[in-house]
Design an enzyme around this catalytic site. Structure first.
Site, PDB file in Angstrom:
ATOM      1  N   GLU A  20     -11.750  27.541 -17.404  1.00  0.00           N
ATOM      2  CA  GLU A  20     -11.342  28.227 -16.113  1.00  0.00           C
ATOM      3  C   GLU A  20     -11.029  29.404 -16.246  1.00  0.00           C
ATOM      4  O   GLU A  20     -11.189  30.494 -15.338  1.00  0.00           O
ATOM      5  CB  GLU A  20     -10.372  27.405 -15.235  1.00  0.00           C
ATOM      6  CG  GLU A  20     -10.981  26.138 -15.027  1.00  0.00           C
ATOM      7  CD  GLU A  20     -11.848  25.950 -13.940  1.00  0.00           C
ATOM      8  OE1 GLU A  20     -12.175  26.865 -13.339  1.00  0.00           O
ATOM      9  OE2 GLU A  20     -12.569  24.893 -13.590  1.00  0.00           O
ATOM     10  N   ALA A  56      -5.366  16.486 -22.217  1.00  0.00           N
ATOM     11  CA  ALA A  56      -5.648  14.984 -21.975  1.00  0.00           C
ATOM     12  C   ALA A  56      -5.760  13.925 -23.122  1.00  0.00           C
ATOM     13  O   ALA A  56      -5.316  12.859 -23.234  1.00  0.00           O
ATOM     14  CB  ALA A  56      -6.990  15.272 -21.534  1.00  0.00           C
ATOM     15  N   SER A  75      -6.672  23.184 -26.661  1.00  0.00           N
ATOM     16  CA  SER A  75      -6.941  23.873 -25.263  1.00  0.00           C
ATOM     17  C   SER A  75      -8.370  24.868 -25.390  1.00  0.00           C
ATOM     18  O   SER A  75      -8.299  25.522 -26.184  1.00  0.00           O
ATOM     19  CB  SER A  75      -5.670  25.301 -25.270  1.00  0.00           C
ATOM     20  OG  SER A  75      -6.129  26.122 -24.073  1.00  0.00           O
ATOM     21  N   ASN A 128      -9.498  27.106 -23.366  1.00  0.00           N
ATOM     22  CA  ASN A 128      -9.265  28.515 -23.132  1.00  0.00           C
ATOM     23  C   ASN A 128      -8.646  29.224 -24.364  1.00  0.00           C
ATOM     24  O   ASN A 128      -9.153  30.118 -24.879  1.00  0.00           O
ATOM     25  CB  ASN A 128      -8.081  28.848 -21.958  1.00  0.00           C
ATOM     26  CG  ASN A 128      -8.760  28.367 -20.669  1.00  0.00           C
ATOM     27  OD1 ASN A 128      -9.587  28.993 -20.074  1.00  0.00           O
ATOM     28  ND2 ASN A 128      -8.275  27.226 -20.133  1.00  0.00           N
ATOM     29  N   LYS A 172      -1.970  30.719 -16.314  1.00  0.00           N
ATOM     30  CA  LYS A 172      -1.628  30.427 -17.812  1.00  0.00           C
ATOM     31  C   LYS A 172      -3.105  30.590 -18.566  1.00  0.00           C
ATOM     32  O   LYS A 172      -3.073  30.975 -20.023  1.00  0.00           O
ATOM     33  CB  LYS A 172      -0.965  29.244 -18.080  1.00  0.00           C
ATOM     34  CG  LYS A 172      -1.634  28.030 -17.443  1.00  0.00           C
ATOM     35  CD  LYS A 172      -2.366  27.333 -18.171  1.00  0.00           C
ATOM     36  CE  LYS A 172      -3.096  26.233 -17.845  1.00  0.00           C
ATOM     37  NZ  LYS A 172      -3.861  25.286 -18.667  1.00  0.00           N
ATOM     38  N   SER A 197     -12.154  15.296 -19.123  1.00  0.00           N
ATOM     39  CA  SER A 197     -11.079  14.566 -20.269  1.00  0.00           C
ATOM     40  C   SER A 197      -9.913  14.477 -19.058  1.00  0.00           C
ATOM     41  O   SER A 197      -9.269  13.200 -19.217  1.00  0.00           O
ATOM     42  CB  SER A 197     -10.725  15.576 -21.085  1.00  0.00           C
ATOM     43  OG  SER A 197     -10.534  16.829 -20.435  1.00  0.00           O
TER      44      SER A 197
END
Length: 431
Positions: free
Chosen positions: A346, A205, A319, A321, A256, A79
């Site tokens: 990640e 994105a 997000s 995550n 983060k 993305s």
């Protein structure tokens, strides 16, 4: 005989032609600057800093002789990689998006859309696509790498034979599994002669594709490269800021993700705004504490790549995550959550890496350790959270000048000024 109207028409034509010539000259000048800015004379031969500076100066001096527009390739059709490639193409850069799968490339070229990661968003007509790595990388000025962290090193090894002066910019956030290496570390290991930078910030994105105002940070020791990336991506909807703190910018983008997972879990438990604010600010404290230990400037974490990215990632259901954390908070296992997400998050790997590093180095990272206990040690989330709240007393703000030192310095300055004033008064009158 020429009438007044004819003269007016001739004047307007001449004025228009002059404006067109001036615009063409300015465009050529800008494009020449951009290309020369990305060419720091660094090929496969290792050069010392002074030689690099000389090469940059020489290239900048030749900007009028060989003007051309910036040539870019983005490696990775996820993305964010797609969004950046689309932005560069829309800005008029000669841009290619490289994707490993040939069938995917054909589908994207035909539909002008990334149906897997950005369905419904039409890509710029000028964007080109390729699955052939050598052809995509050859004769480019900047190579943007937007592959997952697990594939980053292998990607560098694959392009190494085709490097002949290109600069590299990492768009990948996170750390390499088992080595704790950031993407900049991997670049220096695999391609030590290459001019490079990293880009990070609050960059969801889909929002970028929607032309929602956004901003990012390009960090590099090379000022020409920073300027070139700004010229390539900057637009009315996307602002690119610059930094020379590669470590800080990169760590902000990696760390983060940990706290986005924590915030997603908290949201699953329907916590209040107080709790969210606590997670956000104490997460920022952990980020800056860890960053300073790694050699970063603590002030970098107060910028876009730090608190900016942290806020965006922790407050948006877009997000990856955050979504992983939310699924974990609803009782799913980590394997099931990752499978359902269908994309790379990640932060899952980063938690493990930072937990091990912080434990070894004695860095105080309670939220990270708590997440590790829940995800990898099968501890109950509520029990771990309660333990966190019952932890010992701590100071709130860190990395400020100590009061004693500050007062002593101020007192000394005031005393010096007072003495100077007294000396002026005691000087004999020369009148």
């Amino acid at each position: 005989m020429t009438s007044a109207n004819d003269k007016s028409t001739d004047t307007n034509v001449d004025s228009t032609q002059a404006e067109q010539k001036m615009a063409e000259k300015q465009n050529k000048l800008l494009s020449g600057i951009i290309e020369r800015a990305t060419k720091s004379g660094i090929g496969r031969k290792k050069l010392n800093p002074s030689a690099v500076e000389s090469a940059v100066a020489k290239n900048m001096a030749e900007i009028h002789n060989n003007p051309t527009k910036l040539r870019l390739v983005v490696l990775g059709g996820g993305s964010f990689g797609t969004a950046m490639a689309n932005l560069a193409a829309r800005n008029g850069c000669d841009t290619t998006l490289w994707v490993r799968n040939k069938r995917t490339v054909k589908a994207m070229a035909k539909s002008q859309m990334n149906k897997k990661y950005l369905p419904g968003y039409k890509l710029d007509d000028r964007l080109k696509y390729s699955h052939e790595l050598q052809a995509a990388v050859k004769d480019t000025d900047i190579i943007f790498i937007a592959v997952p962290g697990l594939a980053f090193r292998e990607t560098l090894k694959s392009i190494a034979p085709f490097i002949s002066g290109q600069s590299i910019v990492s768009l990948t956030k996170g750390m390499e599994k088992d080595t704790f290496a950031l993407m900049s570390d991997i670049i220096k290991e695999e391609l030590p002669e290459v001019n490079f930078g990293v880009m990070s910030g609050p960059n969801l994105a889909i929002e970028i594709m929607k032309n929602m105002p956004s901003a990012t940070v390009i960090a590099s020791e090379s000022e020409p490269l920073r300027h070139a990336v700004q010229a390539a991506l900057h637009s009315a909807f996307f602002r690119v800021f610059a930094s020379d703190d590669i470590r800080g910018v990169e760590l902000g983008g990696a760390l983060k993700n940990i706290y986005a997972i924590a915030m997603g879990m908290a949201a699953a438990y329907e916590v209040g705004e107080n709790t969210k604010a606590m997670i956000l600010t104490r997460g920022l404290a952990e980020m800056s504490r860890f960053g300073v230990h790694a050699g970063a400037n603590p002030l970098t974490f107060l910028g876009l790549s730090g608190v900016g990215d942290l806020y965006a990632t922790c407050s948006s259901e877009l997000s990856r995550n955050y979504r992983i954390g939310n699924m974990l908070g609803r009782g799913m296992t980590i394997d099931a959550a990752v499978k359902k997400l269908g994309q790379t998050a990640e932060g899952v790997n980063t938690i493990q890496q930072v937990h091990e590093k912080a434990t070894k180095e004695g860095i105080y990272m309670p939220i990270t350790h708590a997440l590790h206990a829940v995800i990898y040690e099968d501890k109950a989330a509520l029990g771990v959270a309660l333990h966190l709240m019952e932890a010992g007393f701590r100071s709130d703000v860190e990395f400020v000048m100590e009061h004693d030192h500050s007062n002593a310095s101020l007192t000394a300055q005031m005393q010096t000024a007072n003495n100077q004033a007294k000396n002026e008064k005691t000087k004999p009158d020369n009148k």
